[in-house]
Design a protein around this motif. Structure first.
Motif, short mmCIF file in Angstrom:
data_model
loop_
_atom_site.label_atom_id
_atom_site.label_comp_id
_atom_site.label_asym_id
_atom_site.label_seq_id
_atom_site.Cartn_x
_atom_site.Cartn_y
_atom_site.Cartn_z
N HIS A 60 0.90 -1.02 0.27
CA HIS A 60 -0.09 0.08 -0.18
C HIS A 60 0.96 1.05 0.14
O HIS A 60 2.44 0.91 0.62
CB HIS A 60 -0.41 0.28 1.01
N GLY A 61 0.55 2.50 -0.37
CA GLY A 61 1.89 3.80 -0.68
C GLY A 61 0.31 4.94 -0.73
O GLY A 61 -0.85 4.30 -1.39
N THR A 62 1.12 5.86 -1.55
CA THR A 62 0.60 7.19 -1.49
C THR A 62 1.52 8.09 -2.92
O THR A 62 2.94 7.82 -2.28
CB THR A 62 0.22 8.50 -0.41
N ALA A 63 0.94 8.29 -3.41
CA ALA A 63 1.79 9.04 -4.60
C ALA A 63 1.20 10.70 -4.76
O ALA A 63 -0.34 10.56 -4.78
CB ALA A 63 2.04 8.71 -5.84
N HIS A 64 1.97 11.36 -4.66
CA HIS A 64 1.70 12.79 -4.56
C HIS A 64 2.12 13.85 -5.95
O HIS A 64 3.21 13.32 -6.35
CB HIS A 64 2.22 13.65 -3.49
N LEU A 65 1.43 14.31 -6.97
CA LEU A 65 1.86 14.47 -8.15
C LEU A 65 1.64 16.46 -8.93
O LEU A 65 0.80 16.45 -7.74
CB LEU A 65 1.11 13.80 -9.22
N ASN A 66 2.98 16.57 -8.51
CA ASN A 66 2.25 18.50 -8.46
C ASN A 66 2.45 18.19 -10.76
O ASN A 66 3.73 18.69 -10.89
CB ASN A 66 3.51 19.33 -8.40
N TYR A 67 1.72 18.59 -11.19
CA TYR A 67 1.91 19.60 -12.74
C TYR A 67 2.00 20.35 -12.89
O TYR A 67 1.43 21.33 -12.69
CB TYR A 67 0.68 18.43 -13.87
#
Length: 391
Positions: A60-67
């Motif tokens: 399990h985990g999380t990803a944060h993205l900034n475009y």
């Protein structure tokens, strides 16, 4: 003799490789990226992805993205900060952004897509639901360009160095943080075009121990060593172990789920948990499945006929080049059909699971997969005969 062998390939609608996904022309994808760059003002968009386990991995985990779009082509960046837990310690775990071509909807697979019943969602079976690799989440950034094979990648993903993917620490956690830049090169514009809209895409983490037979076909397609013992347990770097849909986050920090992806992922989770409904017309579902297969066959035959005509016109000028181009074109058309077959098959399974009619589901898919295997064998035989006649 040559024309007969070419026609023999027209009888085939598939192959054993289900990795390949149809590739949009480079110019079209690049134009899409350029159009987006001119249509948007300079801005910053936030996204998130919650990673959930595949293959009972417990990951399990999380990803944060900034475009960030600077307002003109060549100024775009995508920052990705990803953490995942309960992965295999001290092992390399490839991570990618996957997705399909618009307007097709991708979703994270469930155990129902285990087509051969071996107890694993292989990389082939998974790719049919979440699509090919669009961006390698390596650090440093993987240069854009032609990937090692069209079987698993979109045409601008480039060739990743395995050493640049994250390695799990002693506690089984991985962390990857990198900013990916899209300059004005045709490859970068094409790559950006495949990624947008970003909330149509998914992040997938790979890598776990499994029997060598699970992804043997995929290793072979990628030209990688394959264990001679299919029952031997290996560290399968291709095996999908976690997946998460990418959702946009508004200025208040609230997740704005993409309705198409959200509905598909929710339905897949309901099916995996045994949820059923009575809203699906069973006869319509079966008919729709057969119609999709028939359409794929027609598309393959049309592609074959066009390739055969090109071969006949070009063989006098450069026989070797004409031969290689013919085989490559037919293989791409074959792989496209196979990929789309598994997408149709998986969607049909989802539909039938809502009705609870397991017998009709299994009978229909079993017959279709048997025919697919027959076509695969005929294709390989005809291809070898053609190549032998035109060496």
């Amino acid at each position: 003799m040559a024309k007969h062998q070419i026609r023999g390939l027209a009888l085939v609608a598939a192959s054993v490789s289900a990795l390949a996904v149809a590739v949009a022309p480079a110019a079209v994808i690049a134009n899409n990226a350029n159009n987006q760059a001119t249509q948007h003002q300079s801005n910053s968009e936030m996204y998130t992805a919650h990673l959930r386990q595949l293959n009972d991995s417990g990951v399990h985990g999380t990803a944060h993205l900034n475009y960030q779009n600077g307002g003109q082509a060549g100024s775009e960046t995508l920052s990705v900060d990803l953490s995942a837990h309960n992965t295999e310690a001290n092992q390399t775990h490839p991570v990618h952004i996957h997705g399909k071509e618009n307007p097709e909807v991708a979703f994270c697979p469930t155990n129902e897509v285990d087509a051969n019943g071996d107890g694993f969602i292989s990389v082939i079976e998974g790719a049919a639901t979440y699509g090919p690799i669009k961006l390698n989440l390596t650090s440093p950034q993987t240069p854009f360009g032609t990937p090692p094979t069209p079987a698993l990648f979109t045409p601008f993903a480039g060739t990743a160095d395995p050493a640049n993917f994250p390695v799990a620490n002693n506690g089984g956690s991985i962390h990857q943080s990198e900013t990916y830049r899209f300059d004005q090169s045709a490859e970068a514009r094409g790559a950006l075009g495949t990624l947008m809209p970003l909330d149509d895409q998914h992040i997938v983490v790979h890598g776990a121990h499994a029997p060598a037979s699970v992804d043997a076909d995929a290793f072979a397609a990628l030209g990688l060593p394959v264990s001679v013992d299919p029952n031997a347990e290996i560290y399968d770097v291709l095996l999908p172990i976690a997946c998460g849909e990418i959702n946009r986050v508004d200025e208040h920090g609230q997740v704005q789920s993409n309705q198409n992806n959200n509905n598909n992922n929710q339905q897949g989770q309901q099916n995996q948990n045994g949820g059923q409904g009575a809203s699906v017309d069973q006869q319509a579902a079966v008919a729709g499945f057969h119609d999709k297969i028939a359409k794929l066959t027609q598309e393959y035959e049309a592609a074959h006929q066009a390739a055969a005509a090109t071969f006949e016109s070009d063989r006098q000028n450069n026989h070797g080049a004409a031969r290689d181009n013919f085989v490559a074109t037919i293989q791409a058309a074959r792989d496209h059909k196979v990929s789309k077959f598994y997408e149709a098959r998986n969607y049909f399974v989802h539909e039938m699971n809502q009705t609870g009619n397991v017998q009709l589901r299994d009978e229909t898919t079993r017959q279709a997969e048997h025919e697919l295997e027959q076509f695969s064998q005929k294709f390989e035989q005809s291809k070898h005969e053609f190549l032998s006649a035109h060496n």
